[in-house]
Design an enzyme around this catalytic site. Sequence first.
Site, PDB file in Angstrom:
ATOM      1  CG  ASP A 484      -2.261   0.595   0.996  1.00 56.42           C
ATOM      2  OD1 ASP A 484      -2.358   1.455   0.101  1.00 56.42           O
ATOM      3  OD2 ASP A 484      -3.210   0.217   1.696  1.00 56.42           O
ATOM      4  CG  ASP A 554      -9.676   2.076  -0.053  1.00 59.20           C
ATOM      5  OD1 ASP A 554      -9.225   0.977  -0.418  1.00 59.20           O
ATOM      6  OD2 ASP A 554      -9.066   2.835   0.724  1.00 59.20           O
TER       7      ASP A 554
HETATM    8  C1  GLA Z   1      -5.824   1.627   2.310  1.00 54.67           C
HETATM    9  C2  GLA Z   1      -6.237   0.521   1.368  1.00 54.67           C
HETATM   10  C3  GLA Z   1      -7.280  -0.348   2.034  1.00 54.67           C
HETATM   11  C4  GLA Z   1      -6.718  -0.924   3.299  1.00 54.67           C
HETATM   12  C5  GLA Z   1      -6.235   0.207   4.206  1.00 54.67           C
HETATM   13  C6  GLA Z   1      -5.516  -0.337   5.421  1.00 54.67           C
HETATM   14  O1  GLA Z   1      -6.842   2.518   2.531  1.00 54.67           O
HETATM   15  O2  GLA Z   1      -6.703   1.039   0.164  1.00 54.67           O
HETATM   16  O3  GLA Z   1      -7.695  -1.377   1.176  1.00 54.67           O
HETATM   17  O4  GLA Z   1      -5.655  -1.795   2.984  1.00 54.67           O
HETATM   18  O5  GLA Z   1      -5.363   1.082   3.524  1.00 54.67           O
HETATM   19  O6  GLA Z   1      -5.076   0.656   6.249  1.00 54.67           O
END
Ligand code: GLA
Length: 750
Positions: A484, A554
């Site tokens: 990420d 997300d």
């Molecule tokens: C980001 C990602 C999510 C998740 C969060 C975890 O927002 O896009 O899918 O992994 O971080 O903190």
Amino acid sequence: MSIEFEAKRKIFHLFTNDYSYYIHVNKYNYLIHLYSGAYLSDISKERVSERHMERYAFLNENKEETQDEDYYFSMIASQFEVAPFGKGDKRNAPFIIEGENNTPITNFLYDSHKIIKGPANKSDFILPHVRFENGDVETLIITLKDEYKDVYLELYYEISDKYGVLVRYSRIINKTSEKIKVEKLASFELDLPSSDYNILCLKGTWGNDTEVERIPLNHSLTKISDNHGGRGFYYNPSIALMKNDATIDNGEVYGFSMIYSSDFSYEFKVDEIDQTRIIGAFNDETFEYLLNPSESIYSFETIIAHSINGLNDISHKLHDLIRERILPSTQKIQKDYILINSWEGYLYDFDTEKIISLVDEAKKCDINLVVIDDGWFKGRNSDTSSLGDWEVNTDKIDLKKVIDHAKSINMKIGLWVEPEMISPNSDLFRNHPEFALIPDGYKYPTLFRHQLTLDMTKKEVVDHVFNALSNIFDNYSIDYVKWDFNRYLTESYSASLDVERKKETNYRFILGTYDLLNRFTSKYPNILLETCSAGGGRFDLGMLYYSPQIWASDETDIALRASIQYAKNIFYPLRSIGAHISDRKIGSITDKACLAFFGTFGYELDITKLSEEDKKQVLFFNDLYKQFHHVVLEGDYYAIFDPSKTNYVAWNVVSKNKKECLVYFMNYRKEQTKSRFIKVKGLRKDKYYFNSITNDIYKGDFYMNVGLNVSCPMDPYFSAVVVIKEVDDVRATLYRKTKQVDGGKRDKLM
Ligand code: GLA
């Protein structure tokens, strides 16, 4: 053969079976752009530039050419391959280089050229690139020299008949005895003789990651760019330039896709006689580079695809190239995994027992990979702390036990990491505050999601992160990683760089990231990597070079996600688009599965809480995945209904042998009273196909010209995956006869 050079007239012709690109070296050694467009066997009969305005002509066999004031070569409006800076051409320039005398006049003139069978040697090219093989391309390298400093420019043109694309990049070489400052460095310039185009680009923000935006060209400078240093929801580095009358299936379209994950810019400048100059470059707002004597710097690569058959044809060219020559070899194992991710189901609230139950339930549902998202490492129970402390929080989760249990029932485990980050509240920051990207003596760095970025420009930082990750991945048997990147760069003037190099920070940062990704993927070649940036904030070919899939957003609510996927599908192969079934309110589990099916396919919910009915749907879709998902992974994609223009979303994917086809349809809004026909694309017109929605058999041309009739009342967000499968003629005839005899009783052929 894809490149010809006619020495007498000094004309280069780069071509594929449907595209031509002509370059001319004029008598003053300017590199003139003659033509880019549908295949043209010879330029001499059709002197494209002269057609537009005789006054600005530059190529005329019967008349003399002279510079500037001369009737036949004017800088004001010539079409260049490399426009000068600081001379008669006042449009945007591709390269600006300041020499020892602080004068940035930049004027590159032809020096020599080389034509190579196969790709150029990339041994010193440190950025991700198309992995062309011999036989895929021919390469033209034109070397130019600045008229006034000992600085050389190499222009690279890799032309591929096999993939129908042109890949462009460049390199500046400092042969002076002084330092020079590269203030602007382009990957390509393309001068077109008209301006009746609009730009199709992808813009977005967190949660609405990708939306199609269309921008008409006008006479001001249009800049599609990003300056976030990587988390670039704002604009995506893939765009299309469409003739105003072009559509998804017809008309002239260019597709451009940069292989770069940091600050880029596309500039579009329409000049006073309505020609268009396009420049793709490092974003000069956040880029500058000091070159010592004998040093050189490359731009990133840009893929250029051209078609006169609309946007869908651009998607085919880009998708094929990306799948075959950009994605890493781990794409081979994508099909082996159906994953479930813990994030939306549990957030930070999990422990050993919960994860073990998730593994057990997943197993029952025919899911084989459980991903433990954020929250498994030391001190991390919210987003306020601990990034950088990559040690298992053994008080919270016994990872060894989870893995052993998973292995014992043939399940796989994945982990989430965010390697380029550091939380101020972390042991890493307490021990190494100098690892954070904060300018010298700066007291108030901007926090975003309570975190800072690491200073990835420093080798010791990259080494540290690599060792910390290795410590985890050497000791735990992990099959998948979600990588990420949740914030963008601010105050990005690295304390470790000399004063005159501060503006190199964002570029050097991404080099550090690429270095880390290189080391990680080389050391763990069997781990399936999925990158992510707060969803799809870093969705580009630079990342796809390392990870065959990227979490697309997300936003897992199908209402918005359908248009996010529709937009991404244009430029990126569906297999690269991370898509999961979640627990969001809109739509049934079947509606959600239909959409996720056209991406990587997986789950993002607490499956232990699903009803028995929903679990049956999970099993049904997992079975469908095994039977048909290869079509999504490898097939040709066709957009059908654009959600920004209709109340439906629809697309279809056809296997390369045209025997199988999957159609996606969603009733985007509650619209009951319209007639709707989904005209499927890409089938063989004279073959018979069965379809799983009406269970009928029709010829391909029926599906393509009449379409699937879905004009019945349906709930909002009603979604379907329709399987269309070729049947042989005998079977089709038999079926038709049976149908007549039994009065049309439906037969199941699948
Ligand atoms: C980001 C990602 C999510 C998740 C969060 C975890 O927002 O896009 O899918 O992994 O971080 O903190």
